[in-house]
Design an enzyme around this catalytic site. Sequence first.
Site, PDB file in Angstrom:
ATOM      1  N   HIS A 204      58.576  23.932  54.672  1.00 10.02           N
ATOM      2  CA  HIS A 204      59.624  22.698  54.816  1.00 10.02           C
ATOM      3  C   HIS A 204      59.715  22.262  53.048  1.00 10.02           C
ATOM      4  O   HIS A 204      58.492  22.227  52.767  1.00 10.02           O
ATOM      5  CB  HIS A 204      59.307  21.702  55.592  1.00 10.02           C
ATOM      6  CG  HIS A 204      60.159  20.637  55.758  1.00 10.02           C
ATOM      7  ND1 HIS A 204      60.158  19.468  54.847  1.00 10.02           N
ATOM      8  CD2 HIS A 204      61.011  20.367  56.876  1.00 10.02           C
ATOM      9  CE1 HIS A 204      61.356  18.778  55.392  1.00 10.02           C
ATOM     10  NE2 HIS A 204      61.617  19.000  56.570  1.00 10.02           N
TER      11      HIS A 204
ATOM     12  N   LYS B 101      58.054  13.208  65.444  1.00  5.74           N
ATOM     13  CA  LYS B 101      58.358  14.346  66.181  1.00  5.74           C
ATOM     14  C   LYS B 101      57.328  14.327  67.283  1.00  5.74           C
ATOM     15  O   LYS B 101      57.572  15.235  68.158  1.00  5.74           O
ATOM     16  CB  LYS B 101      57.852  15.398  65.369  1.00  5.74           C
ATOM     17  CG  LYS B 101      59.237  15.728  64.115  1.00  5.74           C
ATOM     18  CD  LYS B 101      58.526  16.573  63.136  1.00  5.74           C
ATOM     19  CE  LYS B 101      59.206  16.649  61.760  1.00  5.74           C
ATOM     20  NZ  LYS B 101      60.582  17.018  61.567  1.00  5.74           N
TER      21      LYS B 101
HETATM   22  N1  PMP Z   1      57.031  19.723  57.382  1.00  2.00           N
HETATM   23  C1  PMP Z   1      57.590  20.308  58.715  1.00  2.00           C
HETATM   24  C2  PMP Z   1      57.284  21.669  59.300  1.00  2.00           C
HETATM   25  C3  PMP Z   1      58.563  19.660  59.132  1.00  2.00           C
HETATM   26  O1  PMP Z   1      59.309  20.060  60.350  1.00  2.00           O
HETATM   27  C4  PMP Z   1      59.113  18.594  58.728  1.00  2.00           C
HETATM   28  C5  PMP Z   1      60.156  17.628  59.359  1.00  2.00           C
HETATM   29  N2  PMP Z   1      61.186  18.397  59.609  1.00  2.00           N
HETATM   30  C6  PMP Z   1      58.398  17.600  57.833  1.00  2.00           C
HETATM   31  C7  PMP Z   1      57.303  18.422  57.111  1.00  2.00           C
HETATM   32  C8  PMP Z   1      58.682  16.462  57.100  1.00  2.00           C
HETATM   33  O2  PMP Z   1      58.413  15.502  58.051  1.00  2.00           O
HETATM   34  P1  PMP Z   1      59.020  14.127  57.661  1.00  2.00           P
HETATM   35  O3  PMP Z   1      60.383  14.073  57.076  1.00  2.00           O
HETATM   36  O4  PMP Z   1      58.715  13.160  58.799  1.00  2.00           O
HETATM   37  O5  PMP Z   1      58.134  13.567  56.682  1.00  2.00           O
END
Ligand code: PMP
Length: 404
Positions: free
Chosen positions: A121, A224
């Site tokens: 990500h 999540k």
């Molecule tokens: N890593 C992964 C694997 C994710 O799915 C996400 C959210 N889509 C994030 C990092 C980032 O999370 P956040 O936006 O809640 O900081």
Amino acid sequence: MAFDAEAIRSQFPILSRQVHGKPLIYLDSAASAQKPRAVIDAMTRAMEYSYANVHRGLHTLANETTDAYEAARASVARFIGADVNEIVFTKGATEAINLVASGLGATLQAGDEILITDMEHHANIVPWHFLRDRLGVVLKWAPVTDQGVLDVEAFQRLLGPRTRIVALSHMSNVLGTINPVKTLTRMAHDAGALVLLDGCQAVVHQSVDVRDLDADFYVFSGHKLYGPTGIGVLYGKAERLAALPPYQGGGEMIAQVSRDSISYADPPHRFEAGTPAILEAIGLGAAIEWLSGLDREAVAEHEAVLYARVREGLNGANWLRVIGEAPGKGAILTFTVAGAHAHDVAQILDRYGVAIRAGTHCAEPLMTRFDITSSARASFALYNTPGEADAFVDALTRAQAFFA
Ligand code: PMP
């Protein structure tokens, strides 16, 4: 024990609403999950009955709120098998990774290497890019196969004497692939590197024991995990957190301040400058306690059955390309529809009450790897039902007819 998704659903008020006159079918939990009554009530109760700032009061409400905030930290610690002082509350996984990258950056030199993977990500890419830009460290990328499996041999080959940090996702938010992170962590440690695992997706779907995994850092977000937004977790081994400099300065993170000297509090408070997300931490604690009360293996089995049902329902659909078919993957279906832009697919499905995500999923290098510019994603959670899985297959099949 059979898992009763209907009983679970009834604990999520939002799931009884309609969208465009159809029952909501929420298949976007990998982006953010809905909240059970237990979380909503815990936060409401805190606001209605026992709320004040934490850690600085000598009055009853301040003490009660501090106790609730620290109890949430203890819940997180129990949940992943850590010590309470190894849990730092952050705004989310993104802030947790930035905190680690910024702190470790001070230990790196030009030419040092950071190994990440093609399935990260952006939250686990961009903070390392900052170090590449600022310090001249080298970013290396472990490849994924066409099936969406991390190439472990290539990962091993990319580890070298200059590898200082290895950062990778425990479970991909696009492919659903669950990486063999314990083995990868051991390989990285053997090469002398520190390891950060991005547990955003994995922690929702399986039990995580940070001692067993042995990673130096493990991060995830509350929203999540059926908890609120604005709160996340950085786990760090005690000795790793102790070696990290502060990330932000302000109240509560100091030991002593004078005009010309400063010393810092011990972890975790060193990394929690200013008034923290008190209500959100309490909400996350409630989410974790709620989830811990379920049979998590039965939940995982339920989600696997939903995924298998959808996959089966779409078998033979020659207009469908599935991105990510790793064995044992989680319940995330990322796909493209021949002749259709993913945004259009998502908008048509919305008309059927089906909420899915479309775009790059904050994983542009992965989109490039699979030679696509965007894709659609249906992600399943414990509150989804077999009936919803069938309704999704049906709606998607109708949607694709617009493009045939
Ligand atoms: N890593 C992964 C694997 C994710 O799915 C996400 C959210 N889509 C994030 C990092 C980032 O999370 P956040 O936006 O809640 O900081």
